[in-house]
Scaffold this active site. Structure first.
Site, mmCIF file in Angstrom:
data_model
loop_
_atom_site.group_PDB
_atom_site.id
_atom_site.type_symbol
_atom_site.label_atom_id
_atom_site.label_comp_id
_atom_site.label_asym_id
_atom_site.label_seq_id
_atom_site.Cartn_x
_atom_site.Cartn_y
_atom_site.Cartn_z
ATOM 1 N N GLU A 95 0.988 -1.309 -0.159
ATOM 2 C CA GLU A 95 0.096 0.088 0.015
ATOM 3 C C GLU A 95 1.084 1.203 0.027
ATOM 4 O O GLU A 95 0.912 2.062 0.872
ATOM 5 C CB GLU A 95 -0.853 0.130 0.996
ATOM 6 C CG GLU A 95 -2.228 -1.064 1.053
ATOM 7 C CD GLU A 95 -3.002 -1.033 2.134
ATOM 8 O OE1 GLU A 95 -2.558 -0.627 3.244
ATOM 9 O OE2 GLU A 95 -4.154 -1.833 1.655
ATOM 10 N N GLU B 54 -5.627 -7.879 -1.441
ATOM 11 C CA GLU B 54 -6.356 -7.990 -0.316
ATOM 12 C C GLU B 54 -7.676 -7.657 -0.372
ATOM 13 O O GLU B 54 -8.133 -6.553 -1.091
ATOM 14 C CB GLU B 54 -5.741 -6.959 0.809
ATOM 15 C CG GLU B 54 -4.227 -7.203 1.412
ATOM 16 C CD GLU B 54 -4.046 -6.153 2.367
ATOM 17 O OE1 GLU B 54 -4.723 -5.550 2.999
ATOM 18 O OE2 GLU B 54 -2.538 -5.943 2.546
#
Ligand code: P53
Length: 483
Positions: free
Chosen positions: A192, A384
């Site tokens: 991320e 995810e």
């Protein structure tokens, strides 16, 4: 009535984790502390007010070293994967997973940053885990750095702008590729990468005065160094033609609150700076015009070095991976905000939210997949996706998590729709097959797993693993593709 979904035969179904949320064993075998292991658990009165658990001073961090205040630091303990990895990997395999996403704790390999040699015990722990995956027939996707910045970075006063930090990172990344390319096919240099910098609303005009904004603006310089480091990882990976390097972005679909062009434009601006800017640099290898304009208007210094632009252009990532949990709305005026963790998003009256304020939106995933494929034309991977719920074991030692079955099934359905739309989506790793310590709020209570772990927020419990209803459901889904 069961509904059969269509997926390509070789679609990579899997589960995702991160070292700092599962391993524990923070001080054994030569490992030193990472910053995340210095953040204490704080009971939140309001679960959507995640920021309340993050107000830490430098002194708090220093005090944590010998735990002067007697606090609980959950990421030091994880879910005990360090000792139980064999059992866990077996359970993943039995659930039907084909790929396991995990990360390496930098502090296990280079405990002091510039150690002459990597720590052999740390290296052998990961080798053992990979061997176990191999024995169980699981492919590995490896995140090189999943948020866990070593404490030595702080001690040395380093930021990503310092060459010393990217040199240490690259040495770490190259070592892992040299040693483990035989076990790991998919590589993600940073988890991320967008979360550290762009905290959505910070870019609305209203919030542009003041300190936080300044901090965010100046972090673009750090980010540039991470982009360059990532490109160098891609460059190095060419030594091993069988491995693939992808980016990892925290994605959220965002809608304008209504059809007022002011809000539509504001939403576009937010999408640009929250997500597309990142993909543009990492996939197209160039800084988009809107970002350059914003940098100019706000006086942001990137400090590019000679050769950086060429490197970004020459070594883009080979696939896009992203996390997707929720969607939000955007309006020019602040609108109603939900405190969905670090990513603050506007409320959408058509969607339900979790206890933590994360708005559930499976169709938003199909929308997001189409957007990314339209714009970038590189293979996509959902690294995810999942639902965090506070759960307890019932008398039958299980959890009847029908809401998770529903959440996963609805997202799978939209993925299969996107594939029918023509999107090249090649895999999915759920967050997470097993309960872990929460990244955002450090609690065990925010459970995502199909496997329940018997630890509470203070790491009290047996640590034993129990199968939830969703585990059996998923096992069956893998065989039938029916939801
Ligand atoms: P937790 C915020 C928003 C979207 C993704 O998060 C995020 C976060 C950080 O909290 O992070 C990813 O545990 C992250 C994982 C993390 C997962 O989302 O706060 O890559 O490490 O556990 C879920 O509920």
């Amino acid at each position: 009535m069961a509904k059969k979904l269509e997926f390509p035969k070789n679609f990579l179904w899997g589960g995702a984790t991160a070292a700092n949320q599962i391993e524990g064993a923070y001080d054994v075998d030569g490992k030193t502390l990472s910053l995340l292991e210095m953040i204490p658990y704080v009971e939140l009165k309001d679960r959507t007010d995640i920021e309340a658990s993050r107000k830490l001073t430098k002194q708090d961090i220093l005090d944590s070293i010998d735990n002067k205040k007697g606090l609980h630091y959950p990421k030091r303990f994880g879910n005990d994967f360090y000792n139980r990895y064999k059992e866990d990997i077996r359970l993943f395999k039995e659930a039907g997973l084909k790929v396991f996403r995990m990360s390496v704790a930098w502090t296990r390999i280079f405990p002091n940053g510039n150690d002459e040699k990597p720590n052999a015990t740390g290296m052998s722990f990961y080798k053992n885990v990979f061997e176990e995956c191999k024995a169980q027939g699981l492919e590995v996707m490896l995140t090189i750095n999943h948020f866990d910045l070593p404490f030595w970075v702080i001690q040395k006063g380093l930021t990503w702008r310092d060459k010393e930090l990217s040199d240490c990172y690259l040495r770490f990344a190259k070592l892992l590729m040299d040693e483990f390319n035989g076990y790991v096919k998919y590589w993600l240099p940073f988890n991320e990468i967008n979360l550290g910098v762009l905290i959505t609303r910070q870019f609305s005009d209203k919030e542009q005065e003041g300190g936080v904004m300044q901090k965010i603006l100046s972090s673009y310089g750090d980010l540039h160094k991470q982009f360059v480091a990532q490109a160098k990882v891609v460059e190095y990976s060419k030594k091993y033609p069988h491995i693939k390097v992808g980016c990892m972005v925290a994605d959220t679909t965002s809608y304008p609150i209504d059809c007022n062009p002011i809000n539509v434009l504001e939403n576009q601006r937010m999408e640009h700076m929250k997500k597309f800017f990142y993909y543009d640099v990492m996939v197209k290898g160039e800084y988009p015009g809107y970002a350059l304009r914003m940098f100019k208007e706000y006086g942001v210094e990137i400090n590019k070095e000679a050769g950086d632009d060429e490197l970004l252009k020459k070594f883009p990532v080979e696939f896009i991976s992203f996390s997707y949990y929720m969607s939000g709305t955007v309006s020019k005026e602040t609108g109603q905000m939900t405190e969905g963790n670090i990513l603050k998003v506007g409320k959408n009256p058509f969607l339900k939210a979790t206890e933590w304020g994360w708005q559930i939106d499976p169709m938003g995933l199909r929308y997001c997949l189409n957007q990314l494929w339209d714009m970038y034309r590189v293979p996509l991977f959902i690294s995810e996706n999942g639902i965090g719920v506070s759960e307890v074991l019932n008398d039958n030692n299980t959890v009847e998590d029908d809401y998770r079955i529903e959440y996963l099934g609805q997202h799978f359905e939209q993925m299969s729709e996107a594939i029918k739309d023509g999107v090249n989506l090649f895999g999915y790793t759920m967050w997470t097959p097993i309960d872990v310590v929460s990244a955002g709020s450090n609690e065990m209570s925010k459970r995502y797993g199909m496997i329940f772990v018997d630890y509470d927020d203070y790491h009290r419990g047996t640590g034993d693993r129990f199968l939830k209803k969703s585990y059996k459901w998923f096992q069956n889904f893998m065989k039938t593709k029916e939801i």
